[in-house]
Design a protein around this motif. Sequence first.
Motif, PDB file in Angstrom:
ATOM      1  N   UNK A  54      28.233  42.760  61.978  1.00 32.89           N
ATOM      2  CA  UNK A  54      28.544  41.563  61.204  1.00 32.89           C
ATOM      3  C   UNK A  54      29.032  41.956  59.819  1.00 32.89           C
ATOM      4  N   UNK A  55      29.763  41.033  59.200  1.00 36.97           N
ATOM      5  CA  UNK A  55      30.159  41.205  57.811  1.00 36.97           C
ATOM      6  C   UNK A  55      28.979  40.864  56.905  1.00 36.97           C
ATOM      7  N   UNK A  56      29.117  41.198  55.645  1.00 37.75           N
ATOM      8  CA  UNK A  56      28.054  40.867  54.687  1.00 37.75           C
ATOM      9  C   UNK A  56      27.843  39.362  54.623  1.00 37.75           C
ATOM     10  N   UNK A  57      28.935  38.596  54.643  1.00 37.68           N
ATOM     11  CA  UNK A  57      28.826  37.135  54.584  1.00 37.68           C
ATOM     12  C   UNK A  57      28.118  36.587  55.825  1.00 37.68           C
ATOM     13  N   UNK A  58      28.440  37.145  56.993  1.00 39.27           N
ATOM     14  CA  UNK A  58      27.786  36.689  58.224  1.00 39.27           C
ATOM     15  C   UNK A  58      26.303  37.045  58.211  1.00 39.27           C
ATOM     16  N   UNK A  59      25.990  38.210  57.652  1.00 42.39           N
ATOM     17  CA  UNK A  59      24.587  38.650  57.608  1.00 42.39           C
ATOM     18  C   UNK A  59      23.736  37.713  56.763  1.00 42.39           C
ATOM     19  N   UNK A  60      24.324  37.091  55.766  1.00 47.76           N
ATOM     20  CA  UNK A  60      23.549  36.206  54.888  1.00 47.76           C
ATOM     21  C   UNK A  60      22.940  35.046  55.655  1.00 47.76           C
ATOM     22  N   UNK A  61      23.655  34.555  56.680  1.00 45.71           N
ATOM     23  CA  UNK A  61      23.133  33.431  57.464  1.00 45.71           C
ATOM     24  C   UNK A  61      22.192  33.883  58.575  1.00 45.71           C
ATOM     25  N   UNK A  62      22.082  35.198  58.806  1.00 47.96           N
ATOM     26  CA  UNK A  62      21.271  35.713  59.907  1.00 47.96           C
ATOM     27  C   UNK A  62      19.972  36.351  59.446  1.00 47.96           C
ATOM     28  N   UNK A  63      19.987  36.926  58.260  1.00 52.21           N
ATOM     29  CA  UNK A  63      18.820  37.651  57.767  1.00 52.21           C
ATOM     30  C   UNK A  63      17.951  36.761  56.882  1.00 52.21           C
ATOM     31  N   UNK A  64      16.630  36.967  56.900  1.00 47.63           N
ATOM     32  CA  UNK A  64      15.773  36.317  55.912  1.00 47.63           C
ATOM     33  C   UNK A  64      16.225  36.738  54.509  1.00 47.63           C
ATOM     34  N   UNK A  65      16.029  35.894  53.497  1.00 42.01           N
ATOM     35  CA  UNK A  65      16.547  36.192  52.153  1.00 42.01           C
ATOM     36  C   UNK A  65      16.175  37.575  51.624  1.00 42.01           C
ATOM     37  N   UNK A  89      21.415  51.672  58.048  1.00 45.90           N
ATOM     38  CA  UNK A  89      22.619  50.850  58.163  1.00 45.90           C
ATOM     39  C   UNK A  89      23.664  51.660  58.928  1.00 45.90           C
ATOM     40  N   UNK A  90      24.119  51.104  60.036  1.00 46.34           N
ATOM     41  CA  UNK A  90      25.150  51.713  60.866  1.00 46.34           C
ATOM     42  C   UNK A  90      26.380  50.815  60.835  1.00 46.34           C
ATOM     43  N   UNK A  91      27.575  51.409  60.806  1.00 44.13           N
ATOM     44  CA  UNK A  91      28.801  50.649  60.623  1.00 44.13           C
ATOM     45  C   UNK A  91      29.784  50.911  61.757  1.00 44.13           C
ATOM     46  N   UNK A  92      30.688  49.914  61.979  1.00 42.84           N
ATOM     47  CA  UNK A  92      31.786  50.127  62.914  1.00 42.84           C
ATOM     48  C   UNK A  92      33.043  50.443  62.116  1.00 42.84           C
ATOM     49  N   UNK A  93      34.172  50.574  62.817  1.00 38.73           N
ATOM     50  CA  UNK A  93      35.401  50.981  62.127  1.00 38.73           C
ATOM     51  C   UNK A  93      35.987  49.877  61.253  1.00 38.73           C
ATOM     52  N   UNK A  94      35.405  48.657  61.312  1.00 38.00           N
ATOM     53  CA  UNK A  94      35.808  47.568  60.424  1.00 38.00           C
ATOM     54  C   UNK A  94      34.845  47.434  59.249  1.00 38.00           C
ATOM     55  N   UNK A  95      33.950  48.397  59.104  1.00 39.63           N
ATOM     56  CA  UNK A  95      32.958  48.435  58.037  1.00 39.63           C
ATOM     57  C   UNK A  95      31.939  47.296  58.139  1.00 39.63           C
ATOM     58  N   UNK A  96      31.759  46.783  59.339  1.00 36.75           N
ATOM     59  CA  UNK A  96      30.707  45.793  59.566  1.00 36.75           C
ATOM     60  C   UNK A  96      29.403  46.524  59.840  1.00 36.75           C
ATOM     61  N   UNK A  97      28.293  45.889  59.500  1.00 36.14           N
ATOM     62  CA  UNK A  97      26.985  46.529  59.623  1.00 36.14           C
ATOM     63  C   UNK A  97      26.282  46.055  60.892  1.00 36.14           C
ATOM     64  N   UNK A  98      25.509  46.941  61.493  1.00 33.44           N
ATOM     65  CA  UNK A  98      24.810  46.633  62.734  1.00 33.44           C
ATOM     66  C   UNK A  98      23.465  45.976  62.444  1.00 33.44           C
ATOM     67  N   UNK A  99      23.228  44.813  63.072  1.00 29.04           N
ATOM     68  CA  UNK A  99      21.938  44.141  63.033  1.00 29.04           C
ATOM     69  C   UNK A  99      21.391  44.063  64.453  1.00 29.04           C
ATOM     70  N   UNK A 100      20.063  44.076  64.559  1.00 29.20           N
ATOM     71  CA  UNK A 100      19.412  43.966  65.871  1.00 29.20           C
ATOM     72  C   UNK A 100      18.482  42.758  65.859  1.00 29.20           C
ATOM     73  N   UNK A 101      18.252  42.205  67.049  1.00 28.92           N
ATOM     74  CA  UNK A 101      17.426  41.002  67.208  1.00 28.92           C
ATOM     75  C   UNK A 101      16.132  41.375  67.932  1.00 28.92           C
TER      76      UNK A 101
END
Length: 344
Positions: free
Chosen positions: A305-316, A205-217
Amino acid sequence: MIVWLNGTFGAGKTTTAQELLDLLPGSTLYDPELLGSGLRLMLPAKRFEGIDDYQDLPAWRRMVVDTAAALLTEVPGPLVTPMTLLRQEYRDEIFGALAARRIPVRHVLLHTEETILRTRIAQREEASGDAEDHASIRRWSLEHLKPYADALPWLRGDAHVVDTTQLTPRQAAEEVAEAVRTGAGACDIVQTPEPTAETLAAGVLLFDDQDRVLLVDPTYKAGWEFPGGVVERGEAPAQAAVREVAEELGIELPGALRLLVLDWEAPKPPGFGGLRLLYDGGTLPHDRISKLLLPGTELRDWRFVTEAEAESMLPPVRWNRLHWALRARERGCPLHLEAGVPLG
């Protein structure tokens, strides 16, 4: 090899495929639509409630790959596959699984201008002996014009385009055959072998200065993911995580990563499950983020992305693992999960 003829309904995929068989020695027609028809006969009707397209069935997408592999043990190939595929995540899943089996794909888009498509669809109905049945097909075909238009940007970037607007099926087939001979439409996807047993995988898990986590496609499978991958034989998990981040993103991380989550993923056929580890890679400064690299054969995009945004992008299963990893990061203590549930 598979020559995948993509395009919306009315683009001439079936007629072009028939002509192409004469131009590619040893070729065989492979129609995955037959697999969809078979599933409708074999699966309980309840399974199709709320499903308009059999492509939405995971079983169909896996059968497309398994059947292609089986056919190629019986015929020399190539397989000529006239099949509309408009959802990019399904393309990733199918083509990625074919790449894992070392089956190369030539992706060809048969494109036709919409006005011509509408004329062809209308003519198909008029030539019908069953007006009610073909009126239904016409409506269904027309409904797919907008999804096709929406998919065109990624299709043009992924496939070799043959404009069939002014071409006969034979002329279109000749253009496709020439494209295949010159290697056009080759899908250069990373070849990740399918697991044959439980695997050990390490992500970061890699983060930016807003504490958002990095996801890759990834290009080779559906859905967003964390940077990382399978731990190789004899390799330390944290070392594997560092290696994968360097290979995928061009970022060199310190060797001492802090473990956030160890999760045992239960086997779920056709998957084998195994241990999944997530490490804290820390916060990336802006100058390092601006230098992120993407290997085109493996990753298509990245996003913080934020944790909330990640919920709609990642498999459960992946989102649940992320959720607990973030809690572990907040508490400063790693968590042990089994099938996504914390122990103790």
